[in-house]
Design a protein around this motif. Structure first.
Motif: not given
Length: 166
Positions: A41-48, A66-67, A133-136
């Motif tokens: 999966l591709q991680p994406i820098p997200h505010e969370q 994106f919320s 645990g990161i947003v992807t």
């Protein structure tokens, strides 16, 4: 945990990303007849993932489409079903002026603009509860999309995967 004499990997870093405590669960899944195929999966820098970071142009804000980030627990039946075989990549329909930039990096400009990330709209945002645990994105590094579901299995029908609920 020495269960196997040989392991065939198509991605050389898969073992580095596999946590040792997961090996008994992998063995049980394989012993039960399942086939395990890693899906990168591709991680994406997200505010969370960047709470408190001042430079808001370095991540996607948690607003609009994106919320919502879907938390998936694969041990409780969560799946991400491959969209289709072949070379279709939905981001290409929206990519516009980002030629020469890696598709998932396009849109991170000096000033945040929701429209800068329109090419990501066809993808869901997910977080694997038993992963990093990161947003992807619900996509591979090459933009191939999958559809996340909290409770289902994927079955192949024709050229695309579809979901069958339990």
């Amino acid at each position: 945990f020495f269960y196997w004499k040989y392991v065939y990997l198509t991605e050389p870093d898969t073992l580095l990303q596999t946590k040792p405590w997961v090996l008994p669960q992998l063995k049980d899944a394989l012993d039960s007849g399942l086939v395990l195929a890693p899906h990168r999966l591709q991680p994406i820098p997200h505010e969370q993932d960047f709470v408190g970071m001042k430079d808001e142009n370095r991540f996607i804000k948690a607003e609009g489409n994106f919320s919502t980030v879907l938390d998936l627990d694969t041990l409780n039946g969560a799946v991400c079903c491959d969209e289709q075989a072949g070379s279709y990549k939905p981001w290409k329909d929206y990519f516009g002026s980002c030629a020469g930039i890696i598709w998932f990096e396009c849109g991170f400009q000096r000033v945040f603009n929701y429209k800068n990330h329109n090419h990501l709209l066809p993808y869901s945002l997910i977080r694997l509860e038993r992963g990093t645990g990161i947003v992807t994105l619900s996509a591979t590094a090459h933009g191939r999309r999958c559809f996340p579901q909290k409770n289902g299995i994927c079955t192949l029908r024709g050229n695309s995967s579809s979901l069958v609920h339990n």
